[in-house]
Design an enzyme around this catalytic site. Structure first.
Site, PDB file in Angstrom:
ATOM      1  N   ASN A  88       1.052  -1.279   0.268  1.00 60.98           N
ATOM      2  CA  ASN A  88      -0.205  -0.009  -0.088  1.00 60.98           C
ATOM      3  C   ASN A  88       0.851   1.003  -0.312  1.00 60.98           C
ATOM      4  O   ASN A  88       0.060   2.318   0.146  1.00 60.98           O
ATOM      5  CB  ASN A  88      -0.713   0.139   1.324  1.00 60.98           C
ATOM      6  CG  ASN A  88      -1.794  -1.379   1.385  1.00 60.98           C
ATOM      7  OD1 ASN A  88      -2.286  -1.763   0.069  1.00 60.98           O
ATOM      8  ND2 ASN A  88      -2.357  -1.987   2.442  1.00 60.98           N
ATOM      9  N   LYS A 147       3.410   4.212  -1.627  1.00 62.76           N
ATOM     10  CA  LYS A 147       4.136   4.570  -2.659  1.00 62.76           C
ATOM     11  C   LYS A 147       5.297   4.342  -2.812  1.00 62.76           C
ATOM     12  O   LYS A 147       6.580   3.682  -2.123  1.00 62.76           O
ATOM     13  CB  LYS A 147       3.942   6.055  -2.239  1.00 62.76           C
ATOM     14  CG  LYS A 147       5.015   7.042  -3.360  1.00 62.76           C
ATOM     15  CD  LYS A 147       4.293   8.218  -2.599  1.00 62.76           C
ATOM     16  CE  LYS A 147       5.973   9.344  -3.697  1.00 62.76           C
ATOM     17  NZ  LYS A 147       5.752   8.817  -5.555  1.00 62.76           N
ATOM     18  N   LYS A 181       5.383   1.513  -6.463  1.00 60.77           N
ATOM     19  CA  LYS A 181       5.884   0.543  -6.783  1.00 60.77           C
ATOM     20  C   LYS A 181       5.531   0.857  -8.131  1.00 60.77           C
ATOM     21  O   LYS A 181       6.649  -0.134  -9.366  1.00 60.77           O
ATOM     22  CB  LYS A 181       4.171   0.291  -6.865  1.00 60.77           C
ATOM     23  CG  LYS A 181       3.960  -0.288  -4.978  1.00 60.77           C
ATOM     24  CD  LYS A 181       2.635  -1.129  -5.345  1.00 60.77           C
ATOM     25  CE  LYS A 181       1.561   0.319  -5.420  1.00 60.77           C
ATOM     26  NZ  LYS A 181       1.871   1.146  -3.722  1.00 60.77           N
ATOM     27  N   THR A 182       5.167   2.484  -8.823  1.00 58.05           N
ATOM     28  CA  THR A 182       4.872   2.449 -10.611  1.00 58.05           C
ATOM     29  C   THR A 182       6.869   3.096 -10.870  1.00 58.05           C
ATOM     30  O   THR A 182       7.546   3.086 -11.931  1.00 58.05           O
ATOM     31  CB  THR A 182       3.939   3.625 -10.850  1.00 58.05           C
ATOM     32  OG1 THR A 182       3.066   2.316 -10.692  1.00 58.05           O
ATOM     33  CG2 THR A 182       4.110   4.281 -12.289  1.00 58.05           C
ATOM     34  N   THR A 183       7.050   4.404  -9.649  1.00 59.44           N
ATOM     35  CA  THR A 183       8.428   4.648  -9.328  1.00 59.44           C
ATOM     36  C   THR A 183       9.337   3.689 -10.007  1.00 59.44           C
ATOM     37  O   THR A 183       9.970   4.222 -10.666  1.00 59.44           O
ATOM     38  CB  THR A 183       8.399   5.872  -8.731  1.00 59.44           C
ATOM     39  OG1 THR A 183       8.039   5.499  -7.211  1.00 59.44           O
ATOM     40  CG2 THR A 183       7.771   7.355  -8.898  1.00 59.44           C
ATOM     41  N   ARG A 200      16.874   1.920 -16.368  1.00 56.53           N
ATOM     42  CA  ARG A 200      18.431   1.444 -15.468  1.00 56.53           C
ATOM     43  C   ARG A 200      18.389   0.802 -17.044  1.00 56.53           C
ATOM     44  O   ARG A 200      19.995   0.055 -17.506  1.00 56.53           O
ATOM     45  CB  ARG A 200      18.583   0.495 -14.455  1.00 56.53           C
ATOM     46  CG  ARG A 200      19.016  -0.157 -14.185  1.00 56.53           C
ATOM     47  CD  ARG A 200      19.309  -0.795 -13.229  1.00 56.53           C
ATOM     48  NE  ARG A 200      19.397  -0.069 -12.124  1.00 56.53           N
ATOM     49  CZ  ARG A 200      19.535  -0.404 -10.617  1.00 56.53           C
ATOM     50  NH1 ARG A 200      18.628  -1.968 -10.632  1.00 56.53           N
ATOM     51  NH2 ARG A 200      20.218   0.603  -9.620  1.00 56.53           N
ATOM     52  N   PHE A 234     -10.440   4.404 -18.524  1.00 57.13           N
ATOM     53  CA  PHE A 234     -10.758   3.691 -16.715  1.00 57.13           C
ATOM     54  C   PHE A 234      -9.570   4.536 -15.692  1.00 57.13           C
ATOM     55  O   PHE A 234      -8.334   3.928 -16.275  1.00 57.13           O
ATOM     56  CB  PHE A 234     -10.367   2.368 -16.781  1.00 57.13           C
ATOM     57  CG  PHE A 234      -9.982   1.227 -15.672  1.00 57.13           C
ATOM     58  CD1 PHE A 234     -11.842   0.563 -15.372  1.00 57.13           C
ATOM     59  CD2 PHE A 234      -8.960   1.496 -15.038  1.00 57.13           C
ATOM     60  CE1 PHE A 234     -11.069   0.225 -14.150  1.00 57.13           C
ATOM     61  CE2 PHE A 234      -8.998   0.775 -14.163  1.00 57.13           C
ATOM     62  CZ  PHE A 234     -10.450  -0.298 -13.048  1.00 57.13           C
ATOM     63  N   TRP A 252      -9.399   4.969 -10.998  1.00 53.41           N
ATOM     64  CA  TRP A 252      -9.892   4.443 -10.214  1.00 53.41           C
ATOM     65  C   TRP A 252     -11.234   4.534  -9.637  1.00 53.41           C
ATOM     66  O   TRP A 252     -12.307   3.845  -8.989  1.00 53.41           O
ATOM     67  CB  TRP A 252      -9.686   5.400  -8.701  1.00 53.41           C
ATOM     68  CG  TRP A 252      -7.993   5.388  -8.709  1.00 53.41           C
ATOM     69  CD1 TRP A 252      -7.074   5.892  -9.509  1.00 53.41           C
ATOM     70  CD2 TRP A 252      -6.981   4.069  -9.133  1.00 53.41           C
ATOM     71  NE1 TRP A 252      -5.317   5.820  -9.221  1.00 53.41           N
ATOM     72  CE2 TRP A 252      -5.925   4.477  -9.514  1.00 53.41           C
ATOM     73  CE3 TRP A 252      -7.533   2.730  -8.194  1.00 53.41           C
ATOM     74  CZ2 TRP A 252      -4.368   3.114  -9.467  1.00 53.41           C
ATOM     75  CZ3 TRP A 252      -6.385   1.467  -8.164  1.00 53.41           C
ATOM     76  CH2 TRP A 252      -4.771   2.322  -9.049  1.00 53.41           C
ATOM     77  N   GLU A 294      -0.500  -1.943 -12.848  1.00 53.08           N
ATOM     78  CA  GLU A 294      -1.823  -2.076 -11.579  1.00 53.08           C
ATOM     79  C   GLU A 294      -1.754  -3.656 -13.295  1.00 53.08           C
ATOM     80  O   GLU A 294      -3.201  -3.269 -12.384  1.00 53.08           O
ATOM     81  CB  GLU A 294      -1.906  -1.024 -12.141  1.00 53.08           C
ATOM     82  CG  GLU A 294      -1.415   1.219 -12.014  1.00 53.08           C
ATOM     83  CD  GLU A 294      -1.158   0.884 -10.854  1.00 53.08           C
ATOM     84  OE1 GLU A 294      -1.031  -0.025  -9.891  1.00 53.08           O
ATOM     85  OE2 GLU A 294       0.150   1.775 -10.533  1.00 53.08           O
TER      86      GLU A 294
END
Ligand code: ATP
Ligand code: MG
Length: 198
Positions: free
Chosen positions: A39, A41, A43-45, A53, A93, A95, A130
């Site tokens: 939960n 912050k 994940k996407t970054t 890389r 789409f 949230w 996601e």
């Protein structure tokens, strides 16, 4: 009593031997499946950090985003210029808006691009951003996802992001990091902001 220099050296030497032995033992060379979940912050970054890389080494990478953010993404602006192929789920789409029929169709359409990437050996890295929600909402069939991951080219790595990752995806993954929210600015009433949140 503080450690003297001799003791310190000895301890470091023992540590180095252990680390060297583990490096020596890791001989397999293949692509891996990484899951960034939890939960907190990041994940996407973290996924995009890995893309920079890879492409920084001249490798090729592709990105599929299963949830379209409300704002244009800073990473996409940059990475698309570097030749990273992006496909973003085409309904509005987010949230908030959920219409099962159109969402499933949009999800399936972007999944076809994912399948193309997951069978392209010239891509060293594929990000499925996601993806976890598509599996939990049953927009995608878990078996189809697992099969595509298992059949991908041997040297290709895949990153899956999202909360609540399905147990079977976790079982398949080689590396899993769970982001844990210790604090989040939003909870203190600070708005999400460009350059930090998207
Ligand atoms: P980021 O995109 O910043 O790496 P993320 O991928 O871990 O975050 P998501 O769950 O995908 O987070 O959420 C998307 C948006 O919500 C991002 O703008 C992110 O900054 C924000 N966010 C992430 N975690 C939290 C949280 N615990 N509370 C509030 N907002 C969050
Ligand atoms: Mg995210």
């Amino acid at each position: 009593m503080p450690m003297d220099n001799g003791q310190y050296k000895k301890r470091q030497q023992r540590l180095k031997e252990k680390v060297d032995a583990r490096i020596e033992a890791a001989q397999q060379k293949r692509g891996i499946v990484i899951v960034f979940t939890g939960n907190g912050k990041g994940k996407t970054t973290a996924a995009f950090g890995t893309v920079t890389r890879a492409i920084g080494h001249g490798q090729r990478a592709g990105v599929i985003q299963f949830i379209k953010g409300t704002w244009e993404s800073g990473e996409r602006n940059l990475l698309a210029q570097q030749g990273v192929e992006f496909h973003v789920m085409a309904t509005g789409f987010t949230w908030e808006t959920q219409n099962r029929e159109t969402d499933i169709a949009a999800c399936q359409a972007v999944w076809r691009h994912a399948l193309t990437m997951l069978s392209d050996p010239s891509l060293q890295l594929v990000v499925l951003d996601e993806l976890t929600y598509m599996v939990s909402y049953k927009y995608l069939d878990l078996i189809d996802v697992l099969t595509a991951l298992k059949q991908r080219p041997i040297h290709q790595s895949v990153i899956i992001t999202g909360r609540g990752c399905h147990r079977e995806l976790l079982e398949l993954a080689d590396t899993i990091t769970e982001m844990r929210p210790v604090k989040h600015a939003f909870d203190a009433g600070i708005k999400a902001q460009k350059g930090v949140d998207w």
